[in-house]
Design an enzyme around this catalytic site. Sequence first.
Site, PDB file in Angstrom:
ATOM      1  CE  LYS A 142      56.321  41.927  27.653  1.00 32.79           C
ATOM      2  NZ  LYS A 142      57.585  42.228  27.157  1.00 32.79           N
ATOM      3  CD  GLN A 161      58.918  45.558  25.981  1.00 33.29           C
ATOM      4  OE1 GLN A 161      58.427  44.934  27.102  1.00 33.29           O
ATOM      5  NE2 GLN A 161      58.836  45.134  24.766  1.00 33.29           N
ATOM      6  CG  ASP A 194      62.406  38.706  27.436  1.00 33.88           C
ATOM      7  OD1 ASP A 194      61.335  38.057  27.175  1.00 33.88           O
ATOM      8  OD2 ASP A 194      62.425  39.749  27.158  1.00 33.88           O
TER       9      ASP A 194
END
Length: 291
Positions: A53, A97, A120
């Site tokens: 990422k 994460q 997200d």
Amino acid sequence: MSAQLIDGKATAARVLAEVAADVAVLKAKGIEPALAVVLVGNDPASQVYVRNKVLRAGEVGIRSLEYRLSADASAEAVLEVVAALNADASVNGILVQLPLPVHIDETRVLQAIDPAKDVDGFHSENVGGLSQGRPVLTPCTPAGCMRLLRDTLGDLSGKHAVVVGRSNIVGKPMAALLLAANCSVTVLHSRSVKPEKLCGQADIVVAAVGRPRMIGADWIKPGAVVIDVGINRIDEDGRSRLVGDVDFDAVREVASAITPVPGGVGPMTIALLMQNTVTAARQQHGLTAQE
Ligand code: NDP
């Protein structure tokens, strides 16, 4: 018949090129989009995801910030980092994460992220907005699947879509996005009866189960478009390899188009994360998609 291969790598490269162009436009206005990634613990797969990422962000001109906490960090320590990032106006996107270590309540952490920075798309504010059809930050994997479907089929209106799997991160948001695109949507799960019969009626199949090659040719209507989200590591013929939830070799003889694993949905997820970061930056500066 052998199905058309839906090339997620090539589509992801196109999305990233679009994002890089959008970043350049924002930078010309004095706005530098920034993504903060929070990693708790030493899970090797999570470390690889975070590294990718950060790399991808750098390639498209997004500034990235990494916050690493030890595996025994308290929930309060993680929440403190999230609060500081929420308050920092130079940070546009925050990604924690997953999975978090078991002693930390994931929902509590995800709910602490400012919904405007929730790249997200897991905050209940964004989940609710998605189900109401409001423009919100959308989970990256389903959004990537939608881009692959639109590039393959164009208008999805009136298609019968079957989503296999009902997780919060893939199955449910996928169903909401397909509904918003005017598909008739059926969602299958572990309690579904005769799932192969229901799946066999679909024009579009999205598989997000986590079971290697569960979906065989007998599940697929001839000519259907098949998107395989599954990533399963198996040992076969003495070597370790990645396979999807779909029996690729069998299904490609029946479907009209299919994503491979790897090289299908996987690369799209990270590309859509970059797109969400740019969208968040724009929205936080009161700009529309055209500006
Ligand atoms: P979850 O384990 O959270 O959900 C799996 C879903 O599959 C559940 O809803 C479950 O039903 C359903 N299911 C399980 N067994 C069956 C069955 N026999 N028949 C029908 N449905 C079944 O998984 P995720 O959604 O997180 O992930 C799914 C897959 O996608 C995994 O392989 C994962 O690695 C991959 N993935 C890939 C990503 C990418 O970027 N390409 C991103 C995210 C995930 P029930 O609810 O009843 O238990």
